[in-house]
Enzyme design. Sequence first.
Site, mmCIF file in Angstrom:
data_model
loop_
_atom_site.group_PDB
_atom_site.id
_atom_site.type_symbol
_atom_site.label_atom_id
_atom_site.label_comp_id
_atom_site.label_asym_id
_atom_site.label_seq_id
_atom_site.Cartn_x
_atom_site.Cartn_y
_atom_site.Cartn_z
ATOM 1 N N GLY A 13 0.825 -1.214 0.000
ATOM 2 C CA GLY A 13 0.000 0.000 0.000
ATOM 3 C C GLY A 13 0.857 1.261 0.000
ATOM 4 N N CYS A 129 -3.003 10.853 10.486
ATOM 5 C CA CYS A 129 -1.991 11.698 9.830
ATOM 6 C C CYS A 129 -2.182 13.195 10.135
ATOM 7 C CB CYS A 129 -1.995 11.463 8.324
ATOM 8 S SG CYS A 129 -3.627 11.236 7.621
ATOM 9 N N HIS A 242 -0.764 17.063 3.555
ATOM 10 C CA HIS A 242 -1.931 17.669 4.203
ATOM 11 C C HIS A 242 -1.541 19.077 4.695
ATOM 12 C CE1 HIS A 242 -3.826 13.890 3.909
ATOM 13 N NE2 HIS A 242 -3.856 13.506 5.175
#
Length: 333
Positions: A13, A129, A242
């Site tokens: 992943g 996160c 982010h």
Amino acid sequence: MKEARVAVVGATGLVGREMLKVLEQRNFPLSNLDLLASERSRGKKLEFAGEELPVKVLGENSFSNIDIALFSAGASISREFAPIAAKAGAVVVDNSSAFRMESEVPLVVPEVNPGDISWHKGIIANPNCSTIQLVVVLYPLHQHFALERVVVTTFQAVSGTGRAAVEELKRQTREVNEGKTPTVEVYPHQIAFNVLPHIDTFLDNGYTREEMKMVNEAKKIIGLPELAITATTVRVPVFVGHSESVNAQFKKPVEPDDAQEVLSGAPGVEVLDDPFSNIYPMPIDCASKDYTYVGRIRKDFSTQNALNLWIVSDNLRKGGALNAVQIAELLVD
Ligand SMILES: NC(=O)c1ccc[n+]([C@@H]2O[C@H](COP(=O)([O-])OP(=O)(O)OC[C@H]3O[C@@H](n4cnc5c(N)ncnc54)[C@H](OP(=O)(O)O)[C@@H]3O)[C@@H](O)[C@H]2O)c1
């Protein structure tokens, strides 16, 4: 440093592959590395330190010779296999949301609460996160000025959802540019050229699970259960990184220069704050970097002892893989 036998669960992943990079780049003391994923990955190989390693299929017997198991295959896999791994003698560092709020499970950001590792009972949780990059910046400020209230709005990249969402943004961008109607599979609406004020599922209180994760996890990591904190989480058409707009109010007086000085010396933080030269953190600059970047540090003139800040970090790296490997380093140290 001792050597450890490590397993990466979800190695194929986005976070798993980043974990392999981080383990290699930080020269993690490995005596063995097992790569685990689903039946779909049977026969695949992944490169690590110049070698091709086979991907094994995750099963109940995957952990008999493992010291540290880094999990990033989603919450349901963690719920099923993390207790099995812990029972087999491995310490699990879990990237999913499965155990984060359990009182028996430490929730650790090494720059903030490394000592919490000492009371683990086989499972240590890696925070969300967007929470990690928030607390890496807020904690040093809290130590100097005492946090009172936090209002955070996030601008989260599609890689935070995993591989399928990255493919969706690429495909929709192509479809729009070709004049076609974009196909929508991962999110409830088109994400290309759009912004969704919706991450994870909605709860009865009107917030999303992602928003409540930020609120509850930040309190647990900083050790301030009474902290006034509220969040709005937003998905934006960015691949990696982010961003967060943060309004933080303190009990003690604080000036932007004081905050800048504190943050300049804070572990894992880099200040990028020269707006008149167009210098501020942006996702395109933070991808593949280890730091949490902070800029636009300025006084909130609407109230007392408050600042506005802009925080950016690589969600796959400090937001996932790097934080987990840092925890593993503390375990072997
Ligand atoms: N993306 C982020 O920014 C981020 C940050 C922090 C934490 N996390 C968390 O990390 C986890 C993984 O996220 P991701 O973005 O890496 O997702 P992803 O790119 O979709 O990868 C999912 C991984 O899980 C494996 N997997 C799925 N079902 C499995 C099964 N039944 N048995 C074994 N392995 C299975 C997949 O293996 P196959 O290739 O074989 O399907 C793949 O390796 C999630 O819990 C997520 O919340 C993500």
